[in-house]
Structure formats: C-alpha cells, structure tokens
Write a protein that holds these residues in place. Structure first.
Motif, short mmCIF file in Angstrom:
data_model
loop_
_atom_site.label_atom_id
_atom_site.label_comp_id
_atom_site.label_asym_id
_atom_site.label_seq_id
_atom_site.Cartn_x
_atom_site.Cartn_y
_atom_site.Cartn_z
N ALA A 75 -2.64 8.85 4.16
CA ALA A 75 -4.08 8.92 3.93
C ALA A 75 -4.41 8.80 2.45
CB ALA A 75 -4.64 10.22 4.49
N ALA A 76 -3.47 9.14 1.60
CA ALA A 76 -3.76 9.21 0.17
C ALA A 76 -3.63 7.86 -0.53
CB ALA A 76 -2.84 10.23 -0.50
N PHE A 77 -3.10 6.86 0.17
CA PHE A 77 -3.07 5.52 -0.40
C PHE A 77 -4.25 4.72 0.12
CE2 PHE A 77 1.36 6.23 -1.57
CZ PHE A 77 1.40 5.59 -2.79
N ASN A 78 -4.85 3.93 -0.76
CA ASN A 78 -5.95 3.05 -0.37
C ASN A 78 -5.39 1.93 0.51
OD1 ASN A 78 -8.04 1.20 -0.23
ND2 ASN A 78 -8.77 1.68 -2.27
N PRO A 79 -5.84 1.84 1.76
CA PRO A 79 -5.25 0.85 2.66
C PRO A 79 -5.50 -0.59 2.24
CG PRO A 79 -7.17 1.87 3.67
CD PRO A 79 -6.90 2.63 2.41
N ALA A 80 -6.48 -0.81 1.38
CA ALA A 80 -6.86 -2.17 1.04
C ALA A 80 -6.16 -2.70 -0.21
CB ALA A 80 -8.38 -2.26 0.87
N LYS A 81 -5.30 -1.88 -0.83
CA LYS A 81 -4.68 -2.33 -2.08
C LYS A 81 -3.16 -2.29 -1.99
CE LYS A 81 -8.34 -1.36 -5.32
NZ LYS A 81 -8.49 -2.81 -5.55
N ARG A 82 -2.54 -3.20 -2.72
CA ARG A 82 -1.08 -3.22 -2.72
C ARG A 82 -0.54 -1.98 -3.44
NH1 ARG A 82 0.58 -8.44 -1.26
NH2 ARG A 82 -1.12 -9.93 -1.44
N GLN A 90 -1.66 0.41 -7.06
CA GLN A 90 -2.05 1.81 -7.06
C GLN A 90 -1.09 2.66 -7.89
OE1 GLN A 90 -3.61 3.24 -3.27
NE2 GLN A 90 -3.08 1.29 -2.35
N TYR A 113 1.60 -3.60 1.32
CA TYR A 113 0.44 -2.71 1.54
C TYR A 113 0.93 -1.41 2.17
CZ TYR A 113 -2.92 -6.28 0.35
OH TYR A 113 -3.67 -7.19 -0.33
#
Lengths: 545, 318
Positions: A107-114, A118, A157
């Motif tokens: 949940a803590a990683f932005n799903p839309a960015k590699r 991040q 991703y």
C-alpha cells in the motif's frame, strides 16, 4: 551528549475520535513517554495495538496522521526540537535525516510509478545526491538486501514484485538518502513466516552495514529480540518497561512484560486417534472460474468428531480455498466430501438446511463479518430464528446463555459491534457460530488479527467450548504457535497440495520434508542469536543439496 | 499481442457494435412513430394518387429491412439523405451546423476542463477550509440553476445592463476567429457554468480519496512539498474517474446544448434538430440522432481507453 540522535521527552499526543452516534471527543494516545536513541543503535518499541507504537514512531518525524496532534513534551532529532520547527523545516528533515518503512509496502508504494523513481525520490528532492549517484546507491542497496536482478528490478512497477521483495525495496528506499534514523513500523508483520526471516535478516544486515540508527516497531517480541539493542515496552500510550533486549526477554521486571514474554503458554494434549471422522475430504481438486490452474490438487484429510484439524501454510497455499470447498461456496471439480456419515453436494444450492447448520464459519476479520447496524443480540439471535424458529423472550434467553458461554456478561446484548474490542467481536462471532449447534466450525485465521494476549484468551475459549460441546474445528492458520496450542491433527499445505498430514506429535517431529522443515525453522524464537543460527542452518542445507 | 491492445481493441469493437445498435433503434423508433411522411409533406388536401406517387418516390413502400439497409449504406458513404421539408442535402446542412456546435463546445471545454480540474485540486488542497467551501457552493449553485435561466440572467446583466457581450450568438461565414469567439461568449459562459460543477466535484472527490492512501503518507514522509505530493503521487492515480466525468460532460456539451442554442439563437445542431422535429422531418431526426449517438459513444470510448492505459497493472502485466 553528542551521540544522542533522538530524544523524546515526556511526549503527549492527542487525537479527536469520532465514535458512531456520539459527539466527537478528545482521546490521549500517548501519555508522557520518554526515550533516547543513540547513533547506530536499534530501539525496539513493543506493545499491543493501541499502545501508541506507530504514533510514537511517526512523532519522531513530527508527523501525525489525520487528527493526531503532538500536544506536549519535546522531540529532539540531531539536537533540534521538532515541535518548534516550521513546516518547511520539518519537510527538510523528513526523508533526509529520518525515513520510514511502513507495515504494508504494497500500500505504501505508488502503484502508478516505477520502483526506482520512488526509491530515489527523497534523495533527489533533498539534493542529497544526483540522479545517477542515487540510482547507483539504490542498485547497491537492492543487491545488499538480496533482491533478484538488482540492476533492473527498479524498472518494475510495485505490482510486478512479490510482497517480501517489495518490503525489501521499501527498506532500500528508506536507506537511499543515507538518513541518520530509520523507523521500521511492523516491516515483517504482513509477510509469511518463511519470507519474514529473509526480510528480517536483510534489514538487520543493512542496519549493521550502514550504521544507521533505527526505531523498530512490532508486536512480536521474538522478532524484535533479533534486531534491537534496547526494548521499550508500551501499553495504552504509556511506557511500561525499558531495558536491554537480553534483560527484557530473560528477566522482565514488570507483570505486563512477563505476560508478553510467556504468551502462548497453552499446553494442549492431542486427543487419541481412532474416533469416527465427522468430516472426510477425499481427492478434492478445485479451481477458480476463469483461471487455468488448480488451487487445490488432490487434497485428502480426515477430521475426527470433537477434534481439531489445523491447516497450516503460507498465503496462496490453498488453505482458505479448502474452507470454501467444504462450505460449498466453491464447488470442487473432483473428489468427495463426506460429512457426518452423508455425502455433501459439491455446490451450496444442493445442500439441505441441516448441512448448512452443522457447518459454521468464523472469519479473520470479525469487524467485517458482522453487520455494524445490528446489535449483538440480533447478530447472535439470527441463526436461532433461522434454524430453530426461536422468537421473542425464548430467543433472548438463549442469546444470553450463549453470551455467558463466551464469558461476556448481560451488558453486551444491546451493544453494537463498534462498541466492542477486537477480542470481544471475535467472541460474538464464535457465539453466532455456536448458536446453530454445529458439528464442525471452520476457523479461518481467527486469531491472526488479534494481539497475542487476546488471541490466547480466544484460543482457550475455543478449547473449552470444544470440551463442552464436542464440536470439531477445522483451524486454518499460518502461525505455528497457534497450531501447537490447539491442534490434534495437522495438515501442512504447500501450493495447493497437502505436503504433510497426521497427528500433531508426528507432524511436528523429525524427520521432516523440506518444506515443513523450512516452515518450522522460520518461526522466530525468543532468544538472541536465533536469526543467525536459523540463517546458518539454511545456508548449510542449501550447500548440502 | 500486448494485453492492453487486446483490451482497447475489444472496447473499440464494443463501441462500433453499440453505434450499430443505436442506428437500429433510431431507425425502428422513427418507424414506430404514428403518421405518414408523405401525408405530412403534402398536407391534408393531397390526392391519393399524389400520395402514392410520393410514397413510391421516397421508397416508403419497400420492406423495412431494405429501407434500413439503403439508409445505412448511404450513411456509411456520407450520404445522410435529403431533408423532406426543404429538399436540402442533410449532410451539407448538418455539416455547417455541426461545425458551429463543435466550435461552441470546444470553446466551452477549453475553458471548463482546466478550470474544473484546477478548482478541484484547489478544493482538495484546502479541504473543508474557506476556499473549498466557496468553490463547492458556487459550482453547486451553477449546476442547480436550469441553463435557460442562467442564459437569461447572463443576457440581462452582461448584454442588457452592461452591454459587454452580444445577446444573440449570430455567426456566419467569413467571420474571423476573434469575432466568432466574441459572438459565442455568452452561450460558452453558460455552458462552462453548467458543466463546471460535475467535473470539479469529481476531481475533488477522486483526489481526496487518493490522498487517504498509504503511498501519499509515504510521499509526505519523504518531505516532498504539498504540491508535489498532489501532482506527482495523487493525481496520476485519480485520472481514470476524472477522465470519465470529463468525457460525459464533453458529450453533454455537444448533444445537450439544445436549450442553450435556442436561448441564444445559435445556428447549431440543437436548433436544427428542434426545427425538424416539429416538422416531422424523419431523415433529419435520424441523422442528428446518429451523430449525437456517435459523439456520446466516441467520447466514452476515449474515457475507457484512458482508464485502461492509465492503469499500470494493465499496462505492465506481471
């Protein structure tokens, strides 16, 4: 003193709570906690949910989740009082001097960015390194943390790597700007036990190699014993005991700490073999619609009446699918299920009302398994009306009997689920299952979301109810300690197959198959040096193969 | 083949199928309507012979399927038929009208979409504080007032009292772009006010929803500036719902402007449609209906494709 990195003094944290149906009120989350962390050291924060661990962890970056306010005391990082810093000053230090590793990396990683984007973001935002330097550092960290293909994994991703890998990438993300302090907030709690040990080892090594200081937050004393130099025990927002790790786990001074250390002390003698099976699963194979592979392959287990069969395995091993097949929610493709001397129809629609009544379920999340707008009396009363036609006063009397059986008094019958604690909610779910007078209750991870002491109470209750009512349990769990506490028979599942099956004493005794061995060896033990020994044993074994 | 391409191809195929279904419905619908086109052209006093002749000429005696196929075949070649009432070529008359409608819609969209998203971001950034309350109340008010009333209010203040803008949106060929923009300023303003609310509210809700997520907390704990958090981490994950509502509103700008065009006497599709519906000019109604359906289906198709393409799980499968 120069080597004091973090000093928290008499910290007080408040928040506004919004209980349903009542006016908002102020609650105190942390009541005057003090702690000190020296450079390069690891302090474990331990306690049950609601103890204020995460709140204190975030407060050391002067961050409060929505509605949370730091109202008293001082937080000093590198000698600066964070509570006097303006927002821009706090931004300058977050992600540079102190970083954070969250419980759920998924949940803590932005799903839309590699991932790489991040991982290096904080280092770039604070001008700690150029993009090239930061990426090189990230690749080194990926390698050090044991991630596969460190050169290229950053191009993926978040959804393209596994949970354990993501947790390690998050650790790399925290270490990339070379901070002085990393806050690890339950970094291994969401992982399978076989994965946890690898991540734990990677974190420990990374801490040692970089010389960074860390706050390690967890509810699992055995885990924190592997990485922390000191431990602070918290309860209800107050400090209970502080000491060196060795002292806390071997010679706790406070009553509460002793309870935490000795938790899971249930001794359960396995019942003798030979009883008639109430449930007999034969060669069951099942798959979900629209998928091309079997989630369960050729599963055969027996559960004697009045006994407990524990189904153990990691996530994705097919444990919960087995429960769905037995209850008829997912019809089996092949195989038979015999229950109480009769053949069960594979699909729910083909089962009689007695079939439904005699197999009940209890779920992991008691919260979502109850209608929040019904009272406890309605929730437990529903099966009484549905199966036995009880109404009015008779129904209320029976509900009260059931509440007495689960050790909850008469004051609870008109309460709503939101007014209950986690353990009480799970007890109400148990009472609801019992109300149907079942011969089999399927318990799906029923204690996994509970604090250890509360979970212990629920397990004891289940054992007592089994002795009184003669009900059989199919107990699904990933936790070996729970299995030891409650099982008569054990089925170890791995990738949809039963890997090992038999009476508890036989399954838990050598010689083991490879997977069971790995599973048992991965359960953290509450002594220092266990992690190193376990890893050493793993290395030897993989070298021997 | 890449799974995204398959999904997009499937979605496009579905759009074409939908458009075809719409053409069937349009054709069937105009068949069910009572009355006889020949009769309505020639009037009550027509002789039976004249009626029969006209019916044969219009092909009204052919079986429905033949007439449908003839019509569809014509449409596919760009021939929308001839208007019954004045004998004009529909495609030609419609082309000019459609151009006018699209010009008005585009003018309104170019202002409304960035404005709505900007206001939505602003409202989300200052959630429950006064900028949010002002923006939310204002856009709610403009959505709630019927557009003809908005139109008359705008005319009353901006062209009667202050004489800033023209009250009639008359355009004709040979006008420069600036003159055209000036002519459509009031209808464009009304349309902007009508569509602003939906898009702004959806942007605000989508952003706030994403702001609750753990990765936004991660971004804040990296010490990023609030604007960077919203723009880099929140917005990319809020694109799909926002694009959906933007496309619905763009479709409205094309097909729902009838009332506004009538209020400002703007020579667009809406006016043309209203004129010919009252004259029971079936071929024109069919042609307009088909174009409206195409615009609606096309824009929603774009929204779906954007949603598919903006989803990293679909774009980069395991």
């Amino acid at each position: 003193m120069a080597d004091r990195l973090l000093e928290i003094e008499n910290l007080r944290i408040e928040a506004t709570a919004y209980p349903p149906g009542e006016p908002p009120r102020e609650v105190v989350l942390v009541k005057g906690v003090s702690l000190t962390l020296e450079r390069g050291k690891v302090l474990g924060l331990i306690g049950e949910s609601g103890a204020g661990k995460s709140t204190i962890g975030l407060a050391s970056m002067a961050y409060g989740r929505s509605g949370v306010r730091l109202t008293g005391g001082a937080v000093r990082l590198n000698g600066r009082d964070l509570m006097k810093e303006p927002a821009s000053g706090l931004r300058a230090l977050r992600g540079k001097e102190a970083t954070y590793v969250a419980q759920s990396a998924a949940a803590a990683f932005n799903p839309a960015k590699r991932l790489m984007e991040q991982v290096v973001e904080a280092a770039l935002a604070h001008g700690v390194a150029s993009r090239k330097e930061a990426e090189a550092r990230a690749v080194r960290l990926f390698g050090k943390l044991g991630l596969p293909e460190p050169e290229t994994i950053g191009r993926r991703y978040p959804h393209q790597v596994s949970g354990g890998q993501l947790q390690r990438v998050m650790t790399a993300m925290a270490l990339c700007p070379e901070p002085d302090l990393v806050i690890f907030d339950e970094p291994t709690t969401a992982l399978d036990v076989t994965t946890q040990i690898e991540v734990l080892a990677a974190i420990k090594e990374a801490i040692r190699d970089t010389g960074v200081a860390a706050l390690y937050i967890t509810h699992d004393l055995a885990v924190v014993a592997q990485v922390a130099d000191h431990i602070l025990v918290l309860r209800g927002g107050e400090a209970v005991e502080y000491g060196e790790t060795q002292q806390i786990i071997t010679a706790p001074r406070e009553e509460y700490t002793r309870a935490l250390v000795s938790v899971r002390s249930i001794e359960h003698e396995e019942k003798p073999e030979g009883a008639e099976p109430v449930l007999s699963v034969r060669g069951v194979t099942a798959r979900y619609r629209g998928t091309g592979f079997d989630v369960l392959s050729d599963v055969s287990v027996d559960l004697p009446a009045g006994q407990t069969l524990a189904v153990v395995g990691e996530s994705g091993s097919g444990k919960s699918t087995l429960a769905r097949v037995i209850t008829g929610l997912l019809p089996a493709r092949e195989g038979e299920i015999d229950f109480a001397g009769r053949r069960l129809s594979p699909a729910l629609a083909g089962r009689s009302r007695d079939d439904l009544r005699e197999i009940q379920m209890i779920y992991q999340m008691a919260d979502t398994a109850m209608n929040p707008r019904q009272t406890v009396g309605t929730i437990i009363g529903r099966p009484l009306s549905f199966y036995f036609g009880l109404r009015g006063e008779a129904r209320r009397r029976r509900v009260q009997e059931l509440l007495d059986q689960i050790e909850m008094g008469s004051g609870f019958i008109d309460r709503y689920p939101a007014e209950l604690s986690g353990g009480q909610k799970q007890r109400v779910c148990i009472a609801r299952a019992l109300a149907a007078k079942p011969r089999l209750i399927i318990c799906d991870e029923v204690t996994s979301a509970l604090d250890p002491l509360v979970a212990d109470g629920v397990l004891k209750l289940l054992l007592r109810l089994q002795a009184e009512e003669g009900v059989a349990y199919l107990f699904i769990t990933h936790d070996i300690a729970t299995v030891r506490a409650i099982a008569d028979r054990i089925a170890v599942m791995y990738r949809g197959r039963v890997q090992r099956y038999g009476p508890k004493s036989a399954v838990l005794s050598p010689p083991f198959d490879d997977y069971t061995d790995l599973l048992l060896a991965s359960v953290p033990e509450m002594r220092r040096g266990w992690l190193e020994e376990a890893l050493e044993r793993r290395r030897m074994e993989s070298a021997g193969n | 083949m890449h799974p995204v391409l398959i999904l997009v191809a499937r979605r496009v195929a579905l759009g074409v199928l939908l458009l075809w279904a719409a053409s069937v419905l349009l054709f069937a619908g105009t068949m069910i309507l009572p009355g006889d086109v020949a009769q309505s052209i020639l009037g009550q006093s027509a002789t039976p012979v004249a009626l029969a002749n006209l019916r044969a000429e219009l092909g009204l005696n052919d079986p429905p399927l033949t007439r449908y196929l003839n019509w569809l075949g014509g449409v596919l070649q760009g021939d929308l038929g001839t208007a019954l009432t004045n004998g004009q070529d529909i495609a030609e008359a419609l082309g000019r009208r459609l151009g006018n409608t699209l010009f008005l819609a585009a003018t309104a969209a170019v202002i409304a979409v960035p404005l709505a998203i900007g206001l939505g971001l602003l409202a989300a950034r200052y959630r429950d504080r006064w900028p949010d309350k002002v923006i939310s109340t204002f856009t709610l008010a403009t959505v709630s007032i019927p557009e003809f009333l908005l139109g008359y209010i705008a005319i009353f203040f901006l062209s009667v009292n202050f004489r800033i803008f023209p009250s009639l949106a008359a355009v004709h060929e040979g006008m420069s772009l600036g003159e055209r923009l000036y002519a459509v300023s009031l209808p464009a303003l009304v349309l902007v006010l009508v569509v602003l609310g939906h898009m702004m509210r959806m942007t605000r809700a989508a952003i706030l929803n994403v702001m609750e997520s753990a990765y936004v907390e991660t971004a804040e704990l990296k010490g990023l500036r609030p604007f960077a958090v919203v723009a880099r981490h929140a917005f990319p994950n809020a694109v799909a719902p926002v694009v959906n509502v933007v496309m619905l509103n763009l479709a409205y700008l094309v097909v729902g402007v009838v009332v506004v065009e009538v209020v400002f006497v703007y020579p667009g599709m809406g006016q043309y449609l209203v004129d010919h519906v009252s004259k029971r000019d079936v071929p024109v109604v069919q042609a307009c209906g088909l174009i409206f359906a195409a615009v609606y289906i096309g824009l929603n198709l774009v929204a779906d494709i954007v949603s598919i393409v903006s989803n990293p799980r679909l774009r980069h499968p395991k």
